[in-house]
Design a protein around this motif. Structure first.
Motif, PDB file in Angstrom:
ATOM      1  N   THR A 208      20.185  55.319  31.263  1.00 56.13           N
ATOM      2  CA  THR A 208      21.077  54.184  31.580  1.00 56.13           C
ATOM      3  C   THR A 208      20.092  52.916  32.020  1.00 56.13           C
ATOM      4  O   THR A 208      20.548  51.898  31.849  1.00 56.13           O
ATOM      5  CB  THR A 208      21.706  54.809  33.145  1.00 56.13           C
ATOM      6  OG1 THR A 208      22.102  55.927  33.005  1.00 56.13           O
ATOM      7  CG2 THR A 208      22.499  53.448  33.931  1.00 56.13           C
ATOM      8  N   PHE A 209      18.853  53.258  32.498  1.00 56.30           N
ATOM      9  CA  PHE A 209      17.934  51.997  33.010  1.00 56.30           C
ATOM     10  C   PHE A 209      16.644  51.888  31.954  1.00 56.30           C
ATOM     11  O   PHE A 209      15.767  51.198  32.376  1.00 56.30           O
ATOM     12  CB  PHE A 209      17.464  52.181  34.259  1.00 56.30           C
ATOM     13  CG  PHE A 209      18.628  52.222  35.248  1.00 56.30           C
ATOM     14  CD1 PHE A 209      19.286  51.364  35.810  1.00 56.30           C
ATOM     15  CD2 PHE A 209      19.013  53.273  35.978  1.00 56.30           C
ATOM     16  CE1 PHE A 209      20.529  51.185  36.603  1.00 56.30           C
ATOM     17  CE2 PHE A 209      20.032  53.694  36.929  1.00 56.30           C
ATOM     18  CZ  PHE A 209      20.570  52.429  37.215  1.00 56.30           C
ATOM     19  N   ASP A 210      16.685  52.708  30.823  1.00 53.88           N
ATOM     20  CA  ASP A 210      15.560  52.455  29.826  1.00 53.88           C
ATOM     21  C   ASP A 210      14.460  52.579  30.656  1.00 53.88           C
ATOM     22  O   ASP A 210      13.487  51.655  30.348  1.00 53.88           O
ATOM     23  CB  ASP A 210      15.892  51.300  29.103  1.00 53.88           C
ATOM     24  CG  ASP A 210      14.981  51.204  28.073  1.00 53.88           C
ATOM     25  OD1 ASP A 210      14.591  52.201  27.505  1.00 53.88           O
ATOM     26  OD2 ASP A 210      14.807  50.009  27.308  1.00 53.88           O
ATOM     27  N   CYS A 211      14.085  53.617  31.281  1.00 53.91           N
ATOM     28  CA  CYS A 211      12.853  54.025  32.021  1.00 53.91           C
ATOM     29  C   CYS A 211      12.336  55.262  31.734  1.00 53.91           C
ATOM     30  O   CYS A 211      12.999  56.203  30.731  1.00 53.91           O
ATOM     31  CB  CYS A 211      13.112  53.709  33.564  1.00 53.91           C
ATOM     32  SG  CYS A 211      14.248  55.048  34.296  1.00 53.91           S
ATOM     33  N   ARG A 212      11.227  55.604  32.360  1.00 51.53           N
ATOM     34  CA  ARG A 212      10.638  57.025  32.028  1.00 51.53           C
ATOM     35  C   ARG A 212      10.346  57.633  33.158  1.00 51.53           C
ATOM     36  O   ARG A 212       9.731  57.039  34.370  1.00 51.53           O
ATOM     37  CB  ARG A 212       9.248  56.864  31.308  1.00 51.53           C
ATOM     38  CG  ARG A 212       8.641  58.201  30.982  1.00 51.53           C
ATOM     39  CD  ARG A 212       7.399  58.155  30.152  1.00 51.53           C
ATOM     40  NE  ARG A 212       6.810  59.238  29.730  1.00 51.53           N
ATOM     41  CZ  ARG A 212       5.939  60.171  30.551  1.00 51.53           C
ATOM     42  NH1 ARG A 212       5.646  59.722  31.893  1.00 51.53           N
ATOM     43  NH2 ARG A 212       5.439  61.163  30.102  1.00 51.53           N
ATOM     44  N   VAL A 213      10.989  58.816  33.476  1.00 49.18           N
ATOM     45  CA  VAL A 213      10.750  59.653  34.784  1.00 49.18           C
ATOM     46  C   VAL A 213       9.847  60.641  34.612  1.00 49.18           C
ATOM     47  O   VAL A 213      10.079  61.615  33.481  1.00 49.18           O
ATOM     48  CB  VAL A 213      12.154  60.216  35.056  1.00 49.18           C
ATOM     49  CG1 VAL A 213      12.208  61.024  36.477  1.00 49.18           C
ATOM     50  CG2 VAL A 213      13.109  59.355  35.417  1.00 49.18           C
ATOM     51  N   SER A 214       8.945  60.854  35.150  1.00 47.24           N
ATOM     52  CA  SER A 214       7.949  62.088  35.108  1.00 47.24           C
ATOM     53  C   SER A 214       7.463  62.564  36.327  1.00 47.24           C
ATOM     54  O   SER A 214       7.626  61.833  37.499  1.00 47.24           O
ATOM     55  CB  SER A 214       6.636  61.302  34.482  1.00 47.24           C
ATOM     56  OG  SER A 214       6.083  60.464  35.169  1.00 47.24           O
ATOM     57  N   LYS A 215       6.912  63.657  36.445  1.00 48.21           N
ATOM     58  CA  LYS A 215       6.505  64.412  38.015  1.00 48.21           C
ATOM     59  C   LYS A 215       5.353  63.554  38.268  1.00 48.21           C
ATOM     60  O   LYS A 215       4.398  62.990  37.656  1.00 48.21           O
ATOM     61  CB  LYS A 215       6.049  65.913  37.630  1.00 48.21           C
ATOM     62  CG  LYS A 215       7.372  66.757  37.233  1.00 48.21           C
ATOM     63  CD  LYS A 215       7.013  68.398  37.181  1.00 48.21           C
ATOM     64  CE  LYS A 215       8.083  69.041  37.097  1.00 48.21           C
ATOM     65  NZ  LYS A 215       7.690  70.471  36.754  1.00 48.21           N
TER      66      LYS A 215
END
Length: 423
Positions: A208-215
């Motif tokens: 949705t937001f063209d981002c990267r999610v990581s721990k």
């Protein structure tokens, strides 16, 4: 042309805060809740603001994703099959809403590192005062995701980082500023939900937001600084639960099969990558009435216990990194880089290191030794887990401590940030 390049209207992305001080909108839970910690790259929202109508549209899209309505015809079925108990019931609602950070963490933004407590909140940029709350409500369970701003100098540096452009002079700067206004910096993501749902939320945010999610792996440095800041901000009590610090070790055992194959030539440290971990962890429990004695003894130390003296890894950066493992927060190398003033800012840890060395012959500052978890009456903080305990009404000390958590975690995120050329 990519999504990030469309539109040039630098109208800003975060809506103006609610001017009504008596707003009765619900606030997300933060205290007495166990969260997993994650980091998020800047969210691309385009030239338009994330207004309430737009958030409602995004909430409907997330709900469709959760019930499997519009994911290439695939039914996800998270409502009952992939949750721990299987009894959460049908999905009732999904909501996305803005919230003011001080409504969750309190109004006191001072504490460790802040002398002018009354002016800190006013000095924050508007983008550092608001967070995004995702609430997923089932019939018998509620799951939440909090996207929090980075507070303090680290947050200001992240919020003002400009994108590199191969364009001449002022055109590059103006275009970069326009692009920057299309992003929202909410780098700290706290999740309270089962693992399958975490994966779906991470993928949905990314798409949705063209981002990267990581721990977000919190290592020794962050845990030590949080605990020492907590002592300075809230203090320690002589009653309540015990203080427990968990030490983990990056010290694998040699593979016994190598002895048989190579005629007993196996040595400790050989083929480290191919061996299983040896000693897992050690819990050190300290009674509440002894905590002040440790802090007082640390302040009275003439000098900090040596990190290493005459050992091969003392000045070898590569060997220290190999011994410490993959987390940049571990390894204790930051101790030797800090000034004498900073060295005196963690008396409790220094006293604990001296005690362990004297009674257990354990060098706490060895690169292979790391702090994996700290648990006390006020909080529990581990590598990927956070819980801040609140008992009774909100106090100024607890509010400052909560802001300290947000600041320290923001510093951890900014420490891992990519150079501006890659953002």
């Amino acid at each position: 042309m990519s999504r990030r390049d469309r539109g040039s209207n630098a109208s800003g992305s975060i809506p103006d805060p609610d001017p009504d001080p008596d707003n009765d909108e619900p606030t997300p839970p933060f205290f007495n809740t166990t969260f997993s910690t994650h980091r998020v790259s800047p969210l691309y929202v385009g030239p338009e603001q994330l207004t309430n109508p737009r958030l409602e549209i995004l909430a409907r899209r997330l709900r469709d994703t959760l019930v499997g309505d519009v994911v290439r015809g695939i039914q996800i079925g998270l409502e009952s099959t992939d949750t721990p108990s299987g009894q959460v019931g049908p999905l009732k609602s999904v909501k996305l809403r803005w919230f003011r950070a001080n409504m969750v963490l309190g109004d006191e933004v001072g504490g460790a590192g802040h002398d002018e407590e009354d002016s800190v909140w006013d000095s924050l940029a508007e983008s550092q005062k608001q967070g995004l709350w995702i609430e997923i409500l089932h019939e018998n369970a509620a799951y939440i995701a909090l996207l929090l701003p980075s507070v303090g100098d680290a947050g200001k540096r992240m919020a003002t980082t400009q994108t590199w452009q191969m364009q001449p002079g002022g055109q590059a700067a103006s275009h970069s500023n326009a692009r920057e206004s299309h992003f929202i910096h909410l780098p700290l993501l706290l999740l309270r939900m089962p693992l399958p749902l975490k994966n779906v939320i991470g993928e949905w945010l990314s798409a949705t937001f063209d981002c990267r999610v990581s721990k977000l792996a919190l290592g020794t440095r962050t845990l030590v600084h949080v605990w020492e800041d907590w002592i300075r901000t809230v203090g320690v009590r002589s009653n309540g639960p015990d203080f427990v610090v968990t030490l983990a070790f990056n010290a694998p055992l040699p593979d016994p099969s190598l002895d048989e194959e190579e005629g007993g030539s196996n040595q400790v440290g050989d083929s480290v990558e191919d061996t299983k971990p040896g000693l897992r962890s050690v819990d050190i429990t300290i009674q509440p009435q002894d905590l002040r004695r440790f802090a007082r003894a640390g302040k009275g130390l003439a000098q900090r216990p040596k990190v290493g003296s005459g050992v091969s890894w003392e000045n070898d950066i590569r060997q220290r990194r190999r011994l410490a493992g993959g987390n940049s927060d571990d390894g204790w190398a930051w101790l030797s880089r800090e000034s004498d003033t900073a060295a005196s800012s963690q008396p409790f840890t220094d006293a604990l290191a001296r005690y362990l060395d004297h009674h257990l012959a354990l060098n706490l500052f060895h690169p292979s030794v790391r702090i994996a978890q700290i648990s006390c009456g006020g909080f529990v903080l581990a590598s990927g887990r956070l819980k801040v305990v609140r008992q009774g009404d909100m106090s100024d000390d607890l509010s400052r401590a909560a802001w300290m958590f947000a600041t320290r975690l923001g510093q951890r995120i900014s420490g891992e940030a990519l150079p501006a050329i890659f953002t």
